[in-house]
Design a protein around this motif. Structure first.
Motif, short mmCIF file in Angstrom:
data_model
loop_
_atom_site.label_atom_id
_atom_site.label_comp_id
_atom_site.label_asym_id
_atom_site.label_seq_id
_atom_site.Cartn_x
_atom_site.Cartn_y
_atom_site.Cartn_z
N ARG A 86 -1.88 -1.16 -9.94
CA ARG A 86 -2.94 -1.89 -9.26
C ARG A 86 -2.54 -2.18 -7.81
NH1 ARG A 86 -2.99 -6.98 -12.65
NH2 ARG A 86 -0.99 -6.21 -13.33
N GLY A 116 -9.62 -5.04 -6.41
CA GLY A 116 -8.82 -3.99 -5.79
C GLY A 116 -8.91 -2.70 -6.59
N ARG A 117 -7.97 -1.81 -6.36
CA ARG A 117 -7.95 -0.50 -7.02
C ARG A 117 -7.07 -0.57 -8.26
NH1 ARG A 117 -5.90 5.15 -4.24
NH2 ARG A 117 -6.27 6.47 -6.05
N ASP A 171 -9.42 5.87 -12.56
CA ASP A 171 -9.12 5.37 -11.22
C ASP A 171 -10.37 4.64 -10.75
OD1 ASP A 171 -8.41 4.90 -8.59
OD2 ASP A 171 -7.78 6.96 -8.17
N LYS A 172 -10.30 3.31 -10.77
CA LYS A 172 -11.49 2.51 -10.46
C LYS A 172 -11.23 1.57 -9.29
CE LYS A 172 -13.02 2.53 -15.24
NZ LYS A 172 -13.29 1.75 -16.43
N ARG A 173 -12.25 1.36 -8.54
CA ARG A 173 -12.22 0.35 -7.49
C ARG A 173 -13.03 -0.83 -8.01
NH1 ARG A 173 -9.50 2.75 -3.51
NH2 ARG A 173 -9.84 4.95 -3.17
N LYS A 174 -12.37 -1.97 -8.11
CA LYS A 174 -13.02 -3.17 -8.60
C LYS A 174 -13.07 -4.20 -7.48
CE LYS A 174 -11.58 -2.53 -13.38
NZ LYS A 174 -11.07 -3.19 -14.56
N ASN A 224 -6.58 -6.73 -3.61
CA ASN A 224 -7.09 -7.08 -2.28
C ASN A 224 -6.21 -8.13 -1.59
OD1 ASN A 224 -9.22 -5.33 -2.60
ND2 ASN A 224 -10.59 -6.91 -3.42
N ARG A 244 0.84 -1.21 0.00
CA ARG A 244 0.00 0.00 0.00
C ARG A 244 0.88 1.26 0.00
NH1 ARG A 244 -5.11 0.82 0.68
NH2 ARG A 244 -5.53 -1.22 1.56
#
Length: 173
Positions: A51, A39-40, A33-36, A54, A13
């Motif tokens: 990336r 993860g990010r 910038d996407k949160r899937k 998680n 992180r």
């Protein structure tokens, strides 16, 4: 486990946030910038992707074809565009795997260990002395610079093999 006095590695992180800041400082703008669910995922205008998964892994696919990964266990892995793999371990050792199959371990204490695809091994201590083990396990000790003949022989064999393969490929055309 880290040895006493060894600084702890940044977490994935922390690496993600630092890489994001550095990309912005270098003028690389964020395209998305996407949160899937995994993860990010941050995509930049230059085509690179950053990336934070998680699972705790940070992966940076650069536009030049290289890739950087930070694992939750502290290992950092870089794969250069030419395929060379560099692994930074939490204990300070660095392992380099070259495309020809040669592995070089840079030990935190200063020694270097070379393992070649043909099974020979060379270890060089901090003072330049070392040992060479050939394919059959025969040991040769050397002093500073005493491995020059071994290196020259390896280089000549590698070039000879490259010429042989080149001729073989040309004959197929």
């Amino acid at each position: 486990m880290l040895s006493p006095g060894t600084p702890s590695s940044p977490t994935p992180r922390e690496d993600f946030n630092e890489t994001l800041r550095n990309e912005k400082k270098m003028g690389n703008t964020i395209a998305s910038d996407k949160r899937k669910s995994s993860g990010r995922v941050v995509q930049f205008n230059d085509g690179s992707t950053l990336r934070l998964l998680n699972t705790g892994h940070m992966v940076h696919d650069r536009s030049d074809g290289s890739k950087q990964q930070r694992n939750p266990d502290g290992k950092g892995i870089t794969i250069e565009a030419n395929g060379t793999k560099i692994q930074h371990n939490p204990n300070g050792n660095v392992v380099v795997q070259q495309m020809d199959g040669t592995t070089i371990t840079h030990v935190a204490t200063g020694e270097k260990i070379y393992v070649y695809p043909d099974g020979t091994t060379k270890q060089i201590d901090v003072d330049g002395t070392g040992i060479i083990l050939n394919k059959t396990g025969d040991r040769t000790d050397f002093r500073f610079g005493g491995d020059a003949a071994f290196d020259a022989d390896r280089l000549a064999r590698d070039r000879s093999e490259e010429r042989r393969v080149g001729k073989e490929c040309r004959s197929r055309w």
